[in-house]
Structures are given as C-alpha cells and as structure tokens.
Enzyme design. Sequence first.
Site, mmCIF file in Angstrom:
data_model
loop_
_atom_site.group_PDB
_atom_site.id
_atom_site.type_symbol
_atom_site.label_atom_id
_atom_site.label_comp_id
_atom_site.label_asym_id
_atom_site.label_seq_id
_atom_site.Cartn_x
_atom_site.Cartn_y
_atom_site.Cartn_z
ATOM 1 N N HIS A 30 -38.346 -7.974 -55.909
ATOM 2 C CA HIS A 30 -38.397 -6.521 -55.702
ATOM 3 C C HIS A 30 -38.429 -5.737 -57.013
ATOM 4 O O HIS A 30 -38.707 -4.537 -57.004
ATOM 5 C CB HIS A 30 -37.260 -6.072 -54.789
ATOM 6 C CG HIS A 30 -37.570 -6.328 -53.356
ATOM 7 N ND1 HIS A 30 -37.355 -7.554 -52.781
ATOM 8 C CD2 HIS A 30 -38.121 -5.536 -52.408
ATOM 9 C CE1 HIS A 30 -37.752 -7.503 -51.525
ATOM 10 N NE2 HIS A 30 -38.228 -6.296 -51.275
ATOM 11 N N TYR A 49 -38.752 5.468 -50.255
ATOM 12 C CA TYR A 49 -38.313 4.185 -49.708
ATOM 13 C C TYR A 49 -37.290 3.555 -50.647
ATOM 14 O O TYR A 49 -37.527 3.422 -51.836
ATOM 15 C CB TYR A 49 -39.534 3.287 -49.553
ATOM 16 C CG TYR A 49 -39.337 1.999 -48.781
ATOM 17 C CD1 TYR A 49 -38.152 1.692 -48.116
ATOM 18 C CD2 TYR A 49 -40.361 1.065 -48.720
ATOM 19 C CE1 TYR A 49 -38.009 0.515 -47.420
ATOM 20 C CE2 TYR A 49 -40.228 -0.121 -48.025
ATOM 21 C CZ TYR A 49 -39.050 -0.391 -47.374
ATOM 22 O OH TYR A 49 -38.906 -1.566 -46.684
ATOM 23 N N TRP A 88 -46.509 -11.091 -48.214
ATOM 24 C CA TRP A 88 -45.231 -10.594 -48.753
ATOM 25 C C TRP A 88 -44.115 -10.804 -47.740
ATOM 26 O O TRP A 88 -43.027 -11.272 -48.072
ATOM 27 C CB TRP A 88 -45.378 -9.110 -49.116
ATOM 28 C CG TRP A 88 -44.116 -8.459 -49.576
ATOM 29 C CD1 TRP A 88 -43.231 -7.749 -48.804
ATOM 30 C CD2 TRP A 88 -43.580 -8.437 -50.905
ATOM 31 N NE1 TRP A 88 -42.181 -7.289 -49.571
ATOM 32 C CE2 TRP A 88 -42.378 -7.699 -50.862
ATOM 33 C CE3 TRP A 88 -44.010 -8.962 -52.106
ATOM 34 C CZ2 TRP A 88 -41.599 -7.471 -51.985
ATOM 35 C CZ3 TRP A 88 -43.227 -8.745 -53.232
ATOM 36 C CH2 TRP A 88 -42.043 -8.008 -53.168
#
Length: 123
Positions: A30, A49, A88
């Site tokens: 991430h 987000y 992903w």
Amino acid sequence: METTKAIEPRRYGQCVYLKPECLDQYKKIHAAVWPEVLAQIEDSNIRDYSIQLTMKPRPMLFATFKHIGHDFEGDMARMATNPKVREWWTVTDAMQESPVEGTVGSAEGPGWWERTEEVFYTP
C-alpha cells in the site's frame, strides 16, 4: 438556463481482518499502490479514500471513502471488470480474512469488506 444540482458525496466505511503474518507485506504494497488501481479508483468516483489499521483485539483494517458519482453499484461493478484491479484484489485478499459470511473474494459473491454503518459525522 438549466442548473445542475451538485452531487452530494456519500461516505462509506468498511472493515476486514488482516492476517497478522501479512502486516509488513500489506503496508509495503500500500506504500506503492499500482497506478492502474489508483486510476480505476478515481474513475469509479471514489475520493478521500483511507485505510486505517488497528491491532486489537486482532489486526483489522477500516476503510473510509467518499463516492461522488450517481451510481455506486455501477461504479463498483465497472471497477470489478478491470483486470489489474482483479489482480490487486487477488494479492490483497490473500492477506485478509473477510468477516462477511459466504464471501469468496473481492471480485465475486457478497462483498469481501464488511460495510459499516455511519453513526456520527461532522464536516
């Protein structure tokens, strides 16, 4: 002259368990999210987000975001057709444990992340 009403962003929250042995790997991936995934998130009208981590009573991830589009379900369905996003999800799903009964993964079945209910918000 016609006026178009501005879209009021709708906030969403989600949670999922993180496998303890995957903590470092999850943070690492991430820190460098694939550009195709970031582009699809934006194209799917997702803004602001954030994914947060808590370690107790067990590792759990909490995500919040705003959807600024007119069709959340349609935007999410479109995201799920992106091959790079699906790749992903395969990588990240392997690091997680879903709290949603009957789920098989982010790309199929009921949602992988459990949706939370917003009980308080102040702008």
